[in-house]
Design a protein around this motif. Sequence first.
Motif, PDB file in Angstrom:
ATOM      1  N   HIS A 240       0.758  -1.228  -0.257  1.00  0.00           N
ATOM      2  CA  HIS A 240      -0.048   0.113   0.072  1.00  0.00           C
ATOM      3  C   HIS A 240       0.799   1.033   0.130  1.00  0.00           C
ATOM      4  O   HIS A 240       2.021   1.134   0.440  1.00  0.00           O
ATOM      5  N   ASP A 241       0.266   2.339  -0.473  1.00  0.00           N
ATOM      6  CA  ASP A 241       1.005   3.638  -0.826  1.00  0.00           C
ATOM      7  C   ASP A 241       0.882   4.252   0.699  1.00  0.00           C
ATOM      8  O   ASP A 241      -0.073   4.614   1.325  1.00  0.00           O
ATOM      9  N   HIS A 242       2.144   4.536   1.350  1.00  0.00           N
ATOM     10  CA  HIS A 242       1.993   5.079   2.592  1.00  0.00           C
ATOM     11  C   HIS A 242       1.497   6.565   2.546  1.00  0.00           C
ATOM     12  O   HIS A 242       0.981   7.104   3.865  1.00  0.00           O
TER      13      HIS A 242
ATOM     14  N   ALA B 235      -9.894   1.177 -15.000  1.00  0.00           N
ATOM     15  CA  ALA B 235      -9.761   2.626 -15.657  1.00  0.00           C
ATOM     16  C   ALA B 235      -8.532   3.156 -15.165  1.00  0.00           C
ATOM     17  O   ALA B 235      -8.213   3.225 -13.895  1.00  0.00           O
ATOM     18  N   PHE B 236      -7.721   3.643 -16.093  1.00  0.00           N
ATOM     19  CA  PHE B 236      -6.290   4.371 -15.729  1.00  0.00           C
ATOM     20  C   PHE B 236      -6.562   5.725 -15.604  1.00  0.00           C
ATOM     21  O   PHE B 236      -7.461   6.388 -16.421  1.00  0.00           O
ATOM     22  N   VAL B 237      -5.957   6.507 -14.397  1.00  0.00           N
ATOM     23  CA  VAL B 237      -6.294   7.945 -14.301  1.00  0.00           C
ATOM     24  C   VAL B 237      -4.991   8.633 -14.127  1.00  0.00           C
ATOM     25  O   VAL B 237      -4.059   8.046 -13.362  1.00  0.00           O
ATOM     26  N   ASP B 238      -4.754   9.682 -14.943  1.00  0.00           N
ATOM     27  CA  ASP B 238      -3.440  10.358 -14.882  1.00  0.00           C
ATOM     28  C   ASP B 238      -3.835  11.951 -14.542  1.00  0.00           C
ATOM     29  O   ASP B 238      -4.825  12.323 -15.577  1.00  0.00           O
TER      30      ASP B 238
ATOM     31  N   SER C 203       2.268  20.731  -0.936  1.00  0.00           N
ATOM     32  CA  SER C 203       0.864  20.856  -1.507  1.00  0.00           C
ATOM     33  C   SER C 203       0.624  19.734  -2.643  1.00  0.00           C
ATOM     34  O   SER C 203      -0.656  19.226  -2.684  1.00  0.00           O
ATOM     35  N   GLY C 204       1.568  19.405  -3.315  1.00  0.00           N
ATOM     36  CA  GLY C 204       1.256  18.170  -4.336  1.00  0.00           C
ATOM     37  C   GLY C 204       0.852  16.952  -3.328  1.00  0.00           C
ATOM     38  O   GLY C 204       0.104  16.156  -3.836  1.00  0.00           O
ATOM     39  N   ASP C 205       1.552  16.731  -2.204  1.00  0.00           N
ATOM     40  CA  ASP C 205       1.104  15.469  -1.448  1.00  0.00           C
ATOM     41  C   ASP C 205      -0.285  15.588  -1.153  1.00  0.00           C
ATOM     42  O   ASP C 205      -1.116  14.442  -0.940  1.00  0.00           O
TER      43      ASP C 205
ATOM     44  N   MET D 194      -0.683   4.001  -8.819  1.00  0.00           N
ATOM     45  CA  MET D 194      -0.146   3.188  -9.637  1.00  0.00           C
ATOM     46  C   MET D 194       1.568   3.774  -9.286  1.00  0.00           C
ATOM     47  O   MET D 194       2.380   3.012  -8.841  1.00  0.00           O
ATOM     48  N   SER D 195       1.854   4.940  -9.571  1.00  0.00           N
ATOM     49  CA  SER D 195       3.059   5.726  -9.215  1.00  0.00           C
ATOM     50  C   SER D 195       2.778   7.184  -9.603  1.00  0.00           C
ATOM     51  O   SER D 195       1.754   7.501 -10.309  1.00  0.00           O
ATOM     52  N   GLY D 196       3.681   7.837  -8.964  1.00  0.00           N
ATOM     53  CA  GLY D 196       3.442   9.501  -9.061  1.00  0.00           C
ATOM     54  C   GLY D 196       2.228  10.106  -9.088  1.00  0.00           C
ATOM     55  O   GLY D 196       1.517   9.665  -8.114  1.00  0.00           O
TER      56      GLY D 196
END
Length: 485
Positions: A319-321, A352-355, A370-372, A398-400
């Motif tokens: 899982h993403d922390h 569904a992929f979301v970017d 702020s990005g976080d 997924m990443s970023g």
Amino acid sequence: MTQAHRGVVREAAIGVVALLGLLVLRLALGSAGGASARAGLALDAAAALAVWFAARASTRKARDARSRRAWLALTAYPLAWVVAPVTWLLGWPEALADVARALAMALAAASWLFAARAGDRWSRMRLVLDGALAAATAFVLGWGTVVPAVWAQSGGGAQGFAAVTLPLVAIWLAVLGFGMTWTELRNRSRLMPTLFVLALLVIAVSDVRWALGSSPVWAVAWGLYWIAVRGYGGTSPRAAVVITHITLTYEPYVLVLPTAAVLVVGVARGTGAAEPAVMGAAAVLVLLVVRQHVVSMESRALLIRLETTERLLRHQATHDHLTGLPGRVVLWERLEAASAERGTVGIPVAVAFVDLDGFKDVNDVHGHASGDAVLVEVARRLGAAIGAHGDDALAVRMSGDEFAVLLLRRAAREALDLAHAIHDALRVPMAVNGVEVLVTGSVGLASAPEGELNPSALLRAADVAMYRAKRAGNAGVEVAAAERG
């Protein structure tokens, strides 16, 4: 050998010589009455008071509340015991000395139990039972040698009971301390409690000698305590108690074998065993059974802790922390499970992929904090958009700034509507650290065709559709061309 090592060896040699001298002196003073015997009791009392004084100073070195409680009990222990020789010196009732020594043993037990940091109550109970096994074994072995003599010499009754019981309690505490020392403490921290264990054994021997009219060597026991207390440097780090430790595995059987040997020898000689010895052997058997039950409960508690730790580690690994969303590994596992299920019941599947669009600008203008915050808010909105579908919909980071949503069963049948709902949810401006920002999303949707599910092909199709939506520049929803139908 370094200077420090030479100093340690020199101190150890001095301590051994001092203890031997104390032993010779105490034996010479005797216990048969008269001035020399009174001097011996005075020496015992003085040695106990020296331990009390040294323990008071050591209490301040304890680094946590539990250790301080252990040292408070250990500090009171010699002070309670001193009442016994004072009682004998002043000719007070013998019962007072017995009560004082019993209280001292209770305080010694409290100091060991506070010092023990076993993982749970089962571990502490196991320590107590090991000590009880040793005491019961000592009773069985002693019945054919010293126990009847101690009972008779003390006149039976309450005094005889105290004379027999107090040495057994000291043995119990010694084994309890031995178990704690060799399972919890690390090598460099074992010397001090080992000296405590030896001191308890010397006290047990001295109690027996006193009851039989021989010279006790209590002063030697307090000398061992004094050396141990003076060497205390603060609360020791503890090792995790592993119930497969060789000490814990074989200790109960080492304690039981002597009892079995006594009974076997008695039967072989045709003399049988005295009723008290048989009762002691029965107590050993019961304690062994109870101890094995406690070990099984201890094992169960350990397994529960291991399972909890394993789940936690797996969650952290998958899982993403930041957002708390599952990662790629979980998505792939769920797709493989869906593939296996699809082979039998043919469930619909979509991805569904979301970017995110505009996310880089948030980082560049407002900073990574702020990005976080944006990523956390996106995860929340994804969850809200698909929340009504429960386990049939899973949001993944997924990443970023890339996310994915796995849709199964009813959620997959409504995949296009859910993709638009996700797109619309991301178009709403976000308030981040007091500033309103707009981050939209390009959504690529792919549904698995009828027949066998190919997870790799499905993910690739959704990824291609997402990049097509991004290239279109409208931050909208794009359905994989191969799946338009």
